[in-house]
Write an enzyme that holds these catalytic residues in place. Structure first.
Site, PDB file in Angstrom:
ATOM      1  N   GLU A   9      46.090  46.718  47.383  1.00  0.00           N
ATOM      2  CA  GLU A   9      46.587  45.989  46.208  1.00  0.00           C
ATOM      3  C   GLU A   9      45.765  46.327  44.981  1.00  0.00           C
ATOM      4  O   GLU A   9      46.291  46.538  43.892  1.00  0.00           O
ATOM      5  CB  GLU A   9      46.539  44.479  46.484  1.00  0.00           C
ATOM      6  CG  GLU A   9      47.219  43.623  45.414  1.00  0.00           C
ATOM      7  CD  GLU A   9      46.296  43.182  44.284  1.00  0.00           C
ATOM      8  OE1 GLU A   9      46.796  42.674  43.277  1.00  0.00           O
ATOM      9  OE2 GLU A   9      45.058  43.363  44.370  1.00  0.00           O
ATOM     10  N   GLU A  10      44.445  46.358  45.169  1.00  0.00           N
ATOM     11  CA  GLU A  10      43.548  46.490  44.011  1.00  0.00           C
ATOM     12  C   GLU A  10      43.736  47.807  43.268  1.00  0.00           C
ATOM     13  O   GLU A  10      43.474  47.884  42.075  1.00  0.00           O
ATOM     14  CB  GLU A  10      42.084  46.325  44.440  1.00  0.00           C
ATOM     15  CG  GLU A  10      41.742  44.951  45.018  1.00  0.00           C
ATOM     16  CD  GLU A  10      41.846  43.805  44.014  1.00  0.00           C
ATOM     17  OE1 GLU A  10      42.267  44.044  42.871  1.00  0.00           O
ATOM     18  OE2 GLU A  10      41.516  42.670  44.398  1.00  0.00           O
TER      19      GLU A  10
ATOM     20  N   HIS B 295      46.481  40.055  50.296  1.00  0.00           N
ATOM     21  CA  HIS B 295      46.151  41.476  50.469  1.00  0.00           C
ATOM     22  C   HIS B 295      44.828  41.628  51.206  1.00  0.00           C
ATOM     23  O   HIS B 295      43.872  40.909  50.953  1.00  0.00           O
ATOM     24  CB  HIS B 295      46.194  42.260  49.160  1.00  0.00           C
ATOM     25  CG  HIS B 295      45.210  41.858  48.107  1.00  0.00           C
ATOM     26  ND1 HIS B 295      43.911  42.332  48.091  1.00  0.00           N
ATOM     27  CD2 HIS B 295      45.330  41.049  47.027  1.00  0.00           C
ATOM     28  CE1 HIS B 295      43.290  41.825  47.033  1.00  0.00           C
ATOM     29  NE2 HIS B 295      44.123  41.037  46.377  1.00  0.00           N
TER      30      HIS B 295
ATOM     31  N   ASP C 117      39.012  37.016  46.680  1.00  0.00           N
ATOM     32  CA  ASP C 117      40.040  38.018  46.362  1.00  0.00           C
ATOM     33  C   ASP C 117      40.008  39.126  47.402  1.00  0.00           C
ATOM     34  O   ASP C 117      39.278  40.085  47.235  1.00  0.00           O
ATOM     35  CB  ASP C 117      39.800  38.563  44.953  1.00  0.00           C
ATOM     36  CG  ASP C 117      40.916  39.467  44.481  1.00  0.00           C
ATOM     37  OD1 ASP C 117      41.955  39.527  45.144  1.00  0.00           O
ATOM     38  OD2 ASP C 117      40.730  40.139  43.456  1.00  0.00           O
TER      39      ASP C 117
ATOM     40  N   HIS D  67      36.354  40.149  41.261  1.00  0.00           N
ATOM     41  CA  HIS D  67      35.985  41.576  41.195  1.00  0.00           C
ATOM     42  C   HIS D  67      34.489  41.807  40.940  1.00  0.00           C
ATOM     43  O   HIS D  67      34.128  42.817  40.324  1.00  0.00           O
ATOM     44  CB  HIS D  67      36.805  42.315  40.119  1.00  0.00           C
ATOM     45  CG  HIS D  67      38.278  42.339  40.399  1.00  0.00           C
ATOM     46  ND1 HIS D  67      39.178  42.960  39.566  1.00  0.00           N
ATOM     47  CD2 HIS D  67      39.009  41.835  41.417  1.00  0.00           C
ATOM     48  CE1 HIS D  67      40.396  42.833  40.058  1.00  0.00           C
ATOM     49  NE2 HIS D  67      40.321  42.144  41.178  1.00  0.00           N
TER      50      HIS D  67
ATOM     51  N   ASP E 199      47.029  34.788  46.269  1.00  0.00           N
ATOM     52  CA  ASP E 199      46.064  35.772  45.758  1.00  0.00           C
ATOM     53  C   ASP E 199      45.469  35.275  44.445  1.00  0.00           C
ATOM     54  O   ASP E 199      45.528  35.939  43.417  1.00  0.00           O
ATOM     55  CB  ASP E 199      46.747  37.132  45.562  1.00  0.00           C
ATOM     56  CG  ASP E 199      45.764  38.203  45.101  1.00  0.00           C
ATOM     57  OD1 ASP E 199      44.548  38.024  45.322  1.00  0.00           O
ATOM     58  OD2 ASP E 199      46.202  39.207  44.512  1.00  0.00           O
TER      59      ASP E 199
HETATM   60 ZN   LIG Z   1      43.729  39.988  44.618  1.00  0.00          ZN
END
Ligand SMILES: [Zn+2]
Length: 465
Positions: A323-324, A278, A290, A424, A351
Site C-alpha cells: 500500500e505504502e 494493509h 500503520d 510513517h 487504515d
Molecule cells: Zn496505511
C-alpha cells in the site's frame, strides 16, 4: 408540538420495525453476545503484538515483507479461517540504506531527516548547497525557471491537526510532487517539512514519485523542530546551507502478496463482506498504527464472528500488499476480481491508526439503508454515532475498487487527532496502541461485518449514473 411528537414516534417505530424485519430477535441477541465476547478479549492486541514484535517493519519487497506474508497465512490458519490464500502483486521495489543531515551555515547543527520512498541517492559525500524556502508547493511552482540552479528547494508547509485528518491531503501534495517541481526549476535536491503534526525530532517518510523526462533529485523530509529552525534562520536573512546524505536503491519490479482469509457464509458463500488493512509498512518503525492495527483488528473481528456463527454471506479479510508504495496490492486485487465485484456486499478498510471509532457511515443504494440503520443502532452502545450522509469514502485500498465500479463502501471513522504525530516515523510502535481502544475498534468492525453479512436484504451499491 403534539404533531412533532407523533411524527417522532412514527419515525422511531418505523426504524424499530425496519430493524426487526432485517434481523430476528435471535440475530440481535447474537450481536449482543459478540460485543460481550470482544469486551473480554485481548485477541486483536495479541495479533498486533505478534506482528510488530516477531516481524517488525515490513517494507514491500523486503525480507521482512516475505516473513509477514508467511506470518499472516499461518495466523489465519491458526484462527481457523475456512480458506486462506495469497494473490501476487508487483511494484517498484526500493530500499533505504543510510541517511544523515547537517546545517552547515550560519553554524553547524544536526538536521534530522529521512528519505522519501523512491528517492534516489545523493553522492557518497552527500549534497551541500544553499536552501531556498517556499511556504507552499504552489509558491515553488510559481518560481522562475532555472531560479533554483545548484540550490536545495525547501517547502515549509505545516499540516493542521484535525480529528478526521483533513490536513493530510493538502500537505501531501508537496510530498508527492515536490521533487519533480523543484527539479524543473534546476534544484539539485528537494527537502520538505514532514507531513506531520508532531513535536518530536523524527522525520516522517512517505511515498513520492518522479516524472519521466524530469531529472530525479534526492528527496527528503525533515522533522518539525528542524523545519522551525530552518525557517527561523531564513527569516534572519542568514545564508542557510545544509548537507544532506541519503543512500538508497531502486531495484525495478518487486513482488509481494495480498494475504486473504475467509469464513464461508452459510447460505450465499459467494457473496462476501470485505474487511481488512494493509500488511506492509514503512521501514522506520514497526508499523503498529500503520497498519498493523487494521490487520489485527479485522482478523480478530472475523474470528470473533466465527465463534458466534456463520452468517449468511462470507466474511473475507484482505491484507493488502505494498500500500505504502502506491496501493499496488489493492490494484492487483480489484483487477484480479474485476468480473465479480458485485459479490462484495460491503467493504471497509481500517487504515487510520488505533484510536476510537466515533462514526459509522455507508455509501449504498436507498433500499439498503434500513440495514445500515439497524447496524448503526447496534453500534450506538460502542459510542459510535451514525453519520447519515451516505457518502463514505472508505480506506485507501478501496480507491482502486471505487475507480472500477460503484461499490457498497462503509467507513468506521476513527479519531485521527494524534495519528499524524506518529505516521510513517520510527515512533510508530506498539506502545502507541491503547488495548481498550483497539478492542472498541474490533467490536465496531465485528458488529458491522456480522450484520452486513447476515441481513435479510443484500446490501447493494448506488446505481451507476
Ligand atoms: Zn496505511
Amino acid at each position: 408540538m403534539k404533531k412533532l411528537i407523533t411524527g417522532l414516534l412514527l419515525a422511531s417505530s418505523f426504524l424499530a420495525s425496519a430493524a426487526q424485519t432485517e434481523f430476528t430477535p435471535k440475530q440481535l441477541k447474537q450481536v449482543e453476545q459478540l460485543k460481550e465476547n470482544i469486551s473480554k478479549s485481548n485477541l486483536s492486541f495479541n495479533i498486533l503484538e505478534s506482528l510488530t514484535t516477531e516481524i517488525g517493519p515490513r517494507l514491500p519487497g523486503s525480507k521482512n515483507d516475505a516473513l509477514a506474508v508467511a506470518w499472516a497465512q499461518a495466523k489465519f490458519k491458526e484462527l481457523g479461517f475456512d480458506k486462506v490464500w495469497i494473490e501476487k502483486a508487483t511494484f517498484p521495489k526500493w530500499q533505504r540504506f543510510s541517511e544523515s543531515g547537517k546545517i552547515l551555515t550560519p553554524s553547524e547543527q544536526p538536521l534530522h531527516l529521512t528519505a522519501l520512498g523512491n528517492s534516489v541517492s545523493t553522492p557518497k559525500e552527500g549534497i551541500t548547497a544553499a536552501v531556498v524556502l517556499f511556504e507552499t508547493l504552489d509558491e515553488l511552482i510559481a518560481a522562475p525557471k532555472d531560479s533554483l540552479k545548484g540550490k536545495i528547494a525547501y517547502i515549509n508547509y505545516k499540516m493542521n491537526r484535525h480529528i478526521d485528518g483533513n490536513g493530510y491531503g493538502p500537505a501531501v501534495k508537496a510530498r508527492s510532487n515536490g521533487a519533480v517541481e523543484a527539479a524543473k526549476k534546476g534544484a539539485i535536491a528537494y527537502m520538505m517539512r514532514s507531513v506531520s503534526t508532531a513535536h518530536h525530532r523524527f522525520a516522517h517518510t512517505g511515498g513520492s514519485h518522479y516524472q519521466a523526462g524530469v531529472k530525479k533529485i534526492p528527496n527528503v523530509t525533515i522533522a518539525n523542530p528542524d523545519a522551525d529552525q530552518i525557517a527561523r534562520l531564513v527569516a534572519l536573512n542568514k545564508n542557510v546551507t545544509v548537507n544532506i546524505n541519503v543512500q538508497t536503491k531502486n531495484y525495478g519490479e518487486g513482488t509481494s502478496y495480498n494475504v486473504i482469509g475467509q469464513f464461508n457464509g452459510s447460505e450465499n458463500p459467494e457473496q462476501y463482506v470485505l474487511i481488512g488493512g494493509h500488511l506492509d509498512s514503512w521501514d522506520l518503525g514497526t508499523g503498529a498504527l500503520d497498519d498493523g492495527a487494521g490487520v489485527a483488528l479485522t482478523m480478530a473481528a472475523a474470528k470473533h464472528i466465527s465463534d458466534i456463527k456463520r452468517p449468511k454471506r462470507s466474511i473475507r479479510v484482505v491484507l493488502f500488499a505494498a500500500e505504502e508504495l502506491g496501493l499496488w496490492g489493492a490494484k492487483a486485487y480489484f483487477k484480479q476480481h474485476e468480473t465479480e465485484l458485485d459479490k462484495i456486499v460491503a467493504a471497509a478498510e481500517s487504515d487510520f491508526g488505533a484510536d476510537v471509532v466515533y462514526g459509522f457511515e455507508s455509501n449504498v443504494n436507498a433500499a439498503s439503508l434500513p440495514v445500515v440503520r439497524a447496524i448503526a443502532k447496534q453500534l450506538a452502545s460502542l459510542n459510535v454515532q451514525y453519520i447519515g450522509k451516505n457518502s463514505a469514502k472508505g480506506g485507501p485500498d478501496l480507491i482502486p475498487l471505487k475507480n472500477t465500479t460503484n461499490a457498497p463502501i462503509f467507513e468506521l471513522h476513527q479519531d485521527g487527532t494524534d495519528y499524524f504525530d506518529y505516521h510513517h516515523t520510527a515512533d510508530d510502535t506498539l506502545d502507541k496502541v491503547n488495548p481498550d481502544k483497539l478492542r472498541q475498534n474490533t467490536a465496531s468492525y465485528a458488529v458491522f461485518a456480522l450484520m452486513a453479512a447476515d441481513a435479510k436484504t443484500t446490501i447493494k451499491a448506488k446505481p451507476t449514473q
